[in-house]
Write a protein that holds these residues in place. Structure first.
Motif, PDB file in Angstrom:
ATOM      1  N   GLY A  26      -2.901   7.676 -35.623  1.00 33.21           N
ATOM      2  CA  GLY A  26      -2.995   8.793 -36.553  1.00 33.21           C
ATOM      3  C   GLY A  26      -2.821  10.114 -35.850  1.00 33.21           C
ATOM      4  O   GLY A  26      -3.319  10.297 -34.731  1.00 33.21           O
ATOM      5  N   ASP A  27      -2.068  11.015 -36.450  1.00 35.87           N
ATOM      6  CA  ASP A  27      -1.868  12.365 -35.915  1.00 35.87           C
ATOM      7  C   ASP A  27      -1.332  12.356 -34.486  1.00 35.87           C
ATOM      8  O   ASP A  27      -1.753  13.145 -33.645  1.00 35.87           O
ATOM      9  CB  ASP A  27      -3.164  13.169 -35.968  1.00 35.87           C
ATOM     10  CG  ASP A  27      -3.659  13.371 -37.394  1.00 35.87           C
ATOM     11  OD1 ASP A  27      -2.809  13.532 -38.298  1.00 35.87           O
ATOM     12  OD2 ASP A  27      -4.885  13.348 -37.602  1.00 35.87           O
ATOM     13  N   GLY A  28      -0.409  11.447 -34.215  1.00 35.92           N
ATOM     14  CA  GLY A  28       0.214  11.399 -32.899  1.00 35.92           C
ATOM     15  C   GLY A  28      -0.673  10.832 -31.814  1.00 35.92           C
ATOM     16  O   GLY A  28      -0.385  10.995 -30.620  1.00 35.92           O
ATOM     17  N   GLU A  29      -1.751  10.153 -32.197  1.00 38.87           N
ATOM     18  CA  GLU A  29      -2.667   9.565 -31.236  1.00 38.87           C
ATOM     19  C   GLU A  29      -2.866   8.084 -31.541  1.00 38.87           C
ATOM     20  O   GLU A  29      -2.587   7.631 -32.649  1.00 38.87           O
ATOM     21  CB  GLU A  29      -4.018  10.287 -31.264  1.00 38.87           C
ATOM     22  CG  GLU A  29      -3.924  11.760 -30.895  1.00 38.87           C
ATOM     23  CD  GLU A  29      -5.276  12.466 -30.960  1.00 38.87           C
ATOM     24  OE1 GLU A  29      -6.261  11.823 -31.404  1.00 38.87           O
ATOM     25  OE2 GLU A  29      -5.347  13.640 -30.573  1.00 38.87           O
ATOM     26  N   PHE A  30      -3.353   7.340 -30.556  1.00 40.49           N
ATOM     27  CA  PHE A  30      -3.694   5.945 -30.784  1.00 40.49           C
ATOM     28  C   PHE A  30      -4.915   5.576 -29.956  1.00 40.49           C
ATOM     29  O   PHE A  30      -5.234   6.202 -28.946  1.00 40.49           O
ATOM     30  CB  PHE A  30      -2.523   5.008 -30.480  1.00 40.49           C
ATOM     31  CG  PHE A  30      -2.171   4.859 -29.028  1.00 40.49           C
ATOM     32  CD1 PHE A  30      -2.628   3.777 -28.278  1.00 40.49           C
ATOM     33  CD2 PHE A  30      -1.361   5.795 -28.397  1.00 40.49           C
ATOM     34  CE1 PHE A  30      -2.296   3.642 -26.941  1.00 40.49           C
ATOM     35  CE2 PHE A  30      -1.010   5.657 -27.061  1.00 40.49           C
ATOM     36  CZ  PHE A  30      -1.488   4.580 -26.333  1.00 40.49           C
ATOM     37  N   THR A  31      -5.610   4.549 -30.419  1.00 40.01           N
ATOM     38  CA  THR A  31      -6.803   4.043 -29.750  1.00 40.01           C
ATOM     39  C   THR A  31      -6.539   2.642 -29.250  1.00 40.01           C
ATOM     40  O   THR A  31      -5.873   1.845 -29.918  1.00 40.01           O
ATOM     41  CB  THR A  31      -7.999   4.026 -30.724  1.00 40.01           C
ATOM     42  OG1 THR A  31      -8.241   5.350 -31.194  1.00 40.01           O
ATOM     43  CG2 THR A  31      -9.256   3.503 -30.054  1.00 40.01           C
ATOM     44  N   ALA A  32      -7.055   2.339 -28.045  1.00 42.76           N
ATOM     45  CA  ALA A  32      -6.920   1.005 -27.478  1.00 42.76           C
ATOM     46  C   ALA A  32      -8.210   0.623 -26.770  1.00 42.76           C
ATOM     47  O   ALA A  32      -8.826   1.461 -26.098  1.00 42.76           O
ATOM     48  CB  ALA A  32      -5.748   0.960 -26.496  1.00 42.76           C
ATOM     49  N   ASP A  33      -8.618  -0.618 -26.941  1.00 42.24           N
ATOM     50  CA  ASP A  33      -9.787  -1.143 -26.240  1.00 42.24           C
ATOM     51  C   ASP A  33      -9.329  -1.804 -24.947  1.00 42.24           C
ATOM     52  O   ASP A  33      -8.381  -2.596 -24.939  1.00 42.24           O
ATOM     53  CB  ASP A  33     -10.530  -2.159 -27.111  1.00 42.24           C
ATOM     54  CG  ASP A  33     -11.205  -1.508 -28.304  1.00 42.24           C
ATOM     55  OD1 ASP A  33     -11.614  -0.341 -28.182  1.00 42.24           O
ATOM     56  OD2 ASP A  33     -11.313  -2.166 -29.357  1.00 42.24           O
TER      57      ASP A  33
END
Length: 201
Positions: A54-61
């Motif tokens: 979202g909004d040019g960002e990403f989350t990773a574990d």
């Protein structure tokens, strides 16, 4: 599967420490333009799974195994990172075949600038030495590179202005850790030859 051709110089937005894991939020407008939950993105050469975008960002574990085997554990808010999406079948293979499975970490030993390029010397772990050869391919922090010289415990790479300007290799200093991935074809050949020898005994 990746090619080691970095698409974007991203940034760590946040790091959340979890039990035996960490959750990274990273900014990368280019690599997230078509990314969705479950997709892969290489971060400094480490293949990570996208949890949210979202909004040019990403989350990773990132699990403890990955933190132990790579330099991702040293990343903090504001760290710059090399980002690459997986290669598309039928597309051009600009670098070499890269899995995003880090084999070990090295350390920048020295940098020798010249007018049109820069020679960087990198410490090589003993268990990876046999896979690194002069004019062969190696991935350093996710960047596909050609080995200039190869010794038992170090190798050198020559970086052109484009690589220096568009990847983290332009800002890494002596003493900084880097992720290393050797050519997977060399590992397969070694395994096959070893199996043939055992069968012949």
């Amino acid at each position: 599967m990746f090619t080691g051709i970095v698409e974007e110089l991203g940034e760590v937005v946040a790091v959340e420490e979890l039990e035996e894991a960490s959750r990274f939020r990273l900014r990368g407008p280019v690599v997230t333009e078509d990314a969705k939950h479950g997709d892969s993105i290489a971060v400094n050469g480490v293949c990570l799974t996208v949890v949210e975008t979202g909004d040019g960002e990403f989350t990773a574990d990132v699990m403890q195994e990955t933190l132990d085997r790579s330099s991702l554990g040293a990343l903090t808010k504001g760290s710059r990172v090399n980002l690459e999406r997986p290669m598309a079948l039928g597309g051009r293979l600009g670098g070499h075949l890269v899995q995003g499975h880090v084999d070990g970490t090295g350390e920048i030993l020295s940098r020798t600038p010249s007018e049109h390029w820069e020679i960087v010397k990198v410490a090589l772990p003993a268990n990876l030495s046999r896979y690194v050869v002069e004019k062969g391919s190696i991935t350093v922090d996710g960047v596909s590179l050609t080995v200039v010289e190869a010794a038992a415990d170090w190798f050198t790479i020559s970086l052109i202005p484009t690589t220096l300007g568009l990847t983290t290799l332009g800002i890494k200093q002596p003493g900084d850790p880097v992720n290393l991935e050797v050519d997977v074809l060399a590992k397969y050949v070694e395994r096959l030859i070893g199996a043939d020898r055992k069968a012949a005994e």
